[in-house]
Design a protein around this motif. Structure first.
Motif, short mmCIF file in Angstrom:
data_model
loop_
_atom_site.label_atom_id
_atom_site.label_comp_id
_atom_site.label_asym_id
_atom_site.label_seq_id
_atom_site.Cartn_x
_atom_site.Cartn_y
_atom_site.Cartn_z
N SER A 48 33.54 64.16 -17.30
CA SER A 48 34.94 63.90 -18.11
C SER A 48 35.50 62.85 -17.37
O SER A 48 35.28 62.87 -16.07
N THR A 62 39.63 62.16 -25.08
CA THR A 62 38.74 60.67 -25.33
C THR A 62 38.98 60.31 -26.47
O THR A 62 38.35 59.53 -27.23
N TYR A 75 30.95 52.82 -18.68
CA TYR A 75 30.74 54.43 -19.36
C TYR A 75 31.21 54.13 -20.74
O TYR A 75 32.06 53.57 -21.12
N LYS A 76 30.31 55.04 -21.65
CA LYS A 76 30.72 55.11 -23.17
C LYS A 76 31.00 56.51 -23.27
O LYS A 76 30.36 57.44 -22.91
N LYS A 77 32.03 56.71 -24.27
CA LYS A 77 32.28 58.04 -24.92
C LYS A 77 31.17 58.73 -25.47
O LYS A 77 30.48 58.13 -26.41
N GLU A 80 33.57 64.74 -27.34
CA GLU A 80 35.17 64.94 -26.98
C GLU A 80 35.61 64.93 -25.55
O GLU A 80 36.84 64.78 -25.38
N THR A 81 34.73 65.26 -24.78
CA THR A 81 34.96 65.29 -23.29
C THR A 81 34.00 64.39 -22.08
O THR A 81 34.65 63.91 -21.33
N MET A 83 31.55 61.55 -20.81
CA MET A 83 31.34 60.19 -20.85
C MET A 83 29.74 60.04 -20.30
O MET A 83 29.27 60.65 -19.49
#
Length: 198
Positions: A48, A62, A75-77, A80-81, A83
């Motif tokens: 995260s 996020t 970094y890309k999501k 919900e937590t 990366m």
């Protein structure tokens, strides 16, 4: 034996539960081209994003985050937590690597025990592992593991055959099937996964 060696992931370790030893400037990408800059880091327990606010460590939601940039590392999501670090790209499609602490291996090495010191809300415990002189250098720190995802057409999917084959173009289905039959190819190997962009 060669196949086993090729697919066996090298055990990597981190001496801290954070990606970087110190918090560093992070560009937080938000919708509609907006961004903010904060002192940030990646918390390796769950991959995260966390940041400093008045000398207190906070774990970011996020919800309004598209990605994070630390200098040239992007970094890309993923959810919900988590990366995921962008390890390969073609156009707007990306291969993402989520690196986390291998909690099962860590508990096995340390006989289980109370792991509350991993909590972000309590900044004090986020310290370097005590360097035990009895341990070899390769045995120190937190064991890490990688999990891969693809970001395709704005959607994040786990790197596995079932999910990925839905995105294979009809004219590439035979080539994809041949690749899946290659015993040297693996869903757990970064170099193998990069071939799928073709």
């Amino acid at each position: 034996l060669s196949l086993f060696a090729q697919q066996q992931q090298e055990l990597r370790r981190s001496t801290t539960p954070l990606l970087f030893k110190e918090f560093k400037e992070a560009k937080v990408l938000q919708p509609f081209g907006r961004f903010i800059k904060v002192k940030g880091n990646i918390f390796l327990k769950n991959s995260s994003f966390c940041y400093l606010e008045n000398d207190k460590v906070m774990q970011a939601s996020t919800h309004n985050i598209l990605g994070i940039e630390f200098d040239s590392v992007q970094y890309k999501k993923v959810d919900e937590t988590q990366m995921g670090r962008i390890v390969a790209s073609k156009g707007y499609n990306h291969l993402l690597c989520v690196t986390t602490i291998d909690m099962k291996a860590f508990e096995n090495e340390n006989g289980g025990g109370n792991l509350n010191f991993f909590e972000v809300a309590d900044y004090g415990p986020l310290i370097e592992i005590d360097s035990d002189s009895q341990k070899r250098e390769s045995d120190k720190g937190f064991p890490l593991k990688d999990k891969y995802y693809f970001y395709i057409k704005g959607k994040v999917i786990p790197a596995n055959e079932t999910q990925f084959k839905k995105f294979v173009r009809p004219e590439m289905k035979r080539a994809f099937k041949n690749l899946m039959g290659d015993r040297w190819w693996s869903w757990h190997d970064e170099k193998s996964l990069k071939q799928l962009f073709q």
